[in-house]
Design an enzyme around this catalytic site. Structure first.
Site, short mmCIF file in Angstrom:
data_model
loop_
_atom_site.label_atom_id
_atom_site.label_comp_id
_atom_site.label_asym_id
_atom_site.label_seq_id
_atom_site.Cartn_x
_atom_site.Cartn_y
_atom_site.Cartn_z
N ARG A 116 0.80 -1.23 0.00
CA ARG A 116 0.00 0.00 0.00
C ARG A 116 0.84 1.28 0.00
NH1 ARG A 116 -3.12 -3.32 3.57
NH2 ARG A 116 -5.03 -4.02 2.52
N LYS A 138 3.10 11.02 -11.35
CA LYS A 138 2.24 10.18 -12.18
C LYS A 138 2.95 8.85 -12.45
CE LYS A 138 -0.71 13.20 -14.98
NZ LYS A 138 -1.01 13.59 -16.37
N GLU A 180 9.42 16.93 -25.30
CA GLU A 180 8.83 17.39 -24.04
C GLU A 180 9.39 18.74 -23.62
OE1 GLU A 180 6.34 16.26 -22.39
OE2 GLU A 180 6.13 14.11 -22.76
N LYS A 222 7.20 22.48 -14.74
CA LYS A 222 6.33 21.37 -14.34
C LYS A 222 6.02 21.47 -12.84
CE LYS A 222 5.23 16.58 -14.68
NZ LYS A 222 5.45 15.31 -15.38
N GLU A 232 -4.36 16.64 -11.20
CA GLU A 232 -4.88 16.96 -12.54
C GLU A 232 -6.39 17.19 -12.56
OE1 GLU A 232 -3.93 15.69 -17.15
OE2 GLU A 232 -3.63 14.21 -15.58
N ARG A 236 -3.09 21.26 -14.33
CA ARG A 236 -2.10 20.25 -14.69
C ARG A 236 -2.35 19.66 -16.08
NH1 ARG A 236 0.85 15.65 -10.94
NH2 ARG A 236 2.06 14.74 -12.62
N ASN A 240 -0.37 18.27 -20.79
CA ASN A 240 -0.71 17.29 -21.84
C ASN A 240 -0.79 17.93 -23.22
OD1 ASN A 240 -0.98 14.89 -20.21
ND2 ASN A 240 -2.81 15.84 -19.34
N HIS A 243 -0.53 15.74 -26.25
CA HIS A 243 -0.66 14.34 -25.84
C HIS A 243 -1.95 13.68 -26.31
CE1 HIS A 243 2.80 15.36 -23.46
NE2 HIS A 243 2.85 14.17 -22.91
N HIS A 247 -1.17 10.22 -27.92
CA HIS A 247 -1.60 8.93 -27.39
C HIS A 247 -2.39 8.14 -28.43
CE1 HIS A 247 -1.22 10.32 -22.91
NE2 HIS A 247 -0.06 10.13 -23.50
N HIS A 261 7.51 8.02 -27.64
CA HIS A 261 6.56 8.93 -26.99
C HIS A 261 6.89 10.39 -27.27
CE1 HIS A 261 3.74 10.57 -24.12
NE2 HIS A 261 4.72 11.21 -23.51
#
Length: 364
Positions: A116, A138, A180, A222, A232, A236, A240, A243, A247, A261
């Site tokens: 956990r 993330k 990026e 960032k 997000e 935030r 993206n 993105h 994606h 990527h």
């Protein structure tokens, strides 16, 4: 990263892998860590990392995985988690992710679910990981339904971004990571984008001072956004930029080496600015300037730069509908009123998006 009790340092500089033991030692309740890397990165950096740990009396065990986006999957997540359990990693221990974005995302997710929540340290070795994926918490894996759809927010305990490691990257991996970096200038700092244009030669030559500034400014941007919106819910999503297109393109190419990527991010940024211009949000000169800089850096800038067949515009649009940024069934795009002025919207008409995709595909 100022996140209250989850705050952590992001250290940027050369030689951090060699002195990782001194950097990590204050976090440890016992002098032992578990390292997860991939075969390519391990060949270049694992020995130096373990030597740096040993110099401070820290024992280490290591697991190496296959390189590539395909490693961000259920099978490898299970492998990493079961290995960490077999190594008797406890909640007070530290797991080290040594590698690029794939390793950082996968290992961070394994640390999030192990007992956990176990602490982990990011040691990003790619430009993409240093400026983006290693910072902000993330973590996750890909699903057949889409990219990064399974994961958790789990902040690292420390990030060690050794810019010296960037010298070992292939030209393609370096340029992909640069996608990026460009994104940060495009989304919120026109002056930084101008600096990137002016310093393209120094960055391409991987001059130390240029790399240090590019990485530091990207991480600063960032961090500012993540502190405002850790999970997000709002700002935030600006991170993206590019993105939503990216994606879909990654899914269309099977998360393979056909499209890395960062290459997808660069193409996605160019498409987002093209869409913005067609919607009358920014002048046509802006997407032209974006593509010019990507071309200057010898990067992929258009759909025509992706090798092999791609599905049609409608199929790509459907893939966008699987993106995490879909809210109440509406695809959220990050568009721009100009370089450095991005915003989030669900007001991009389907036909306009399709026209951008069709024209891009027609150029293939």
């Amino acid at each position: 990263m100022a996140l209250g009790e989850r705050a952590y340092d992001v250290r940027i500089g050369t030689g951090l892998i060699d002195r990782a033991g001194a950097e990590i030692a204050p976090l440890l309740s016992r002098p032992r860590v578990a390292i997860v890397s991939d075969e390519t990165v391990a060949a270049a950096h694992l020995a130096a990392l373990q030597a740096g740990l040993s110099a401070e009396g820290i024992e280490s065990v290591a697991l190496t995985l296959p390189p590539g986006e395909g490693t961000k999957c259920w099978r490898e997540l299970e492998r990493v988690t079961e290995w960490l359990l077999a190594q008797r990693i406890e909640r007070r221990d530290v797991v080290v992710a040594l590698g690029g974005g794939v390793i950082g995302d996968l290992v961070g997710f394994a640390a999030a679910i192990l007992r956990r929540g176990v602490r982990f340290v990011q040691v990003p070795t790619s430009l993409l990981a240093q400026v983006d994926s290693s910072v902000g918490g993330k973590t996750g894996i890909n699903s057949p339904a889409g990219k990064n759809l399974v994961g958790a927010f789990h902040q690292p305990a420390l990030v060690l971004a050794d810019t010296g490691a960037l010298q070992t990257l292939t030209d393609r991996d370096f340029r992909a990571g640069y996608g990026e970096v460009v994104k940060y200038g495009l989304l919120g700092d026109a002056a930084f984008f101008g600096w990137l244009e002016d310093n393209a030669a120094a960055i391409s030559a991987r001059e130390e001072a240029a790399l240090l500034y590019a990485v530091r400014r990207s991480v600063e941007m960032k961090a500012e956004i993540v502190v405002r919106d850790e999970t997000e819910q709002g700002d935030r999503a600006l991170l993206n930029l590019g993105h939503t297109f990216c994606h879909a393109l990654e899914a269309a190419t099977g998360y393979s080496d056909r499209l890395l990527h960062g290459e997808g991010v660069a193409i996605g940024c160019a498409l987002a600015f093209e869409l913005s211009a067609r919607l009358g949000l920014c002048p046509q000169e802006e997407p032209s300037r974006v593509r010019a800089h990507l071309t200057q850096m010898k990067m992929k800038a258009d759909l025509s730069d992706i090798p092999g067949e791609l599905p049609g515009a409608e199929a790509l649009y459907e893939l966008m509908g699987q993106d995490k940024k879909v809210v109440d069934g509406a695809i959220r795009f990050i568009l721009a009123r100009g370089i450095g002025a991005a915003f989030v919207t669900a007001e991009a008409p389907r036909e306009t998006v399709l026209s951008v995709l069709r024209d891009g595909l027609a150029g293939r």
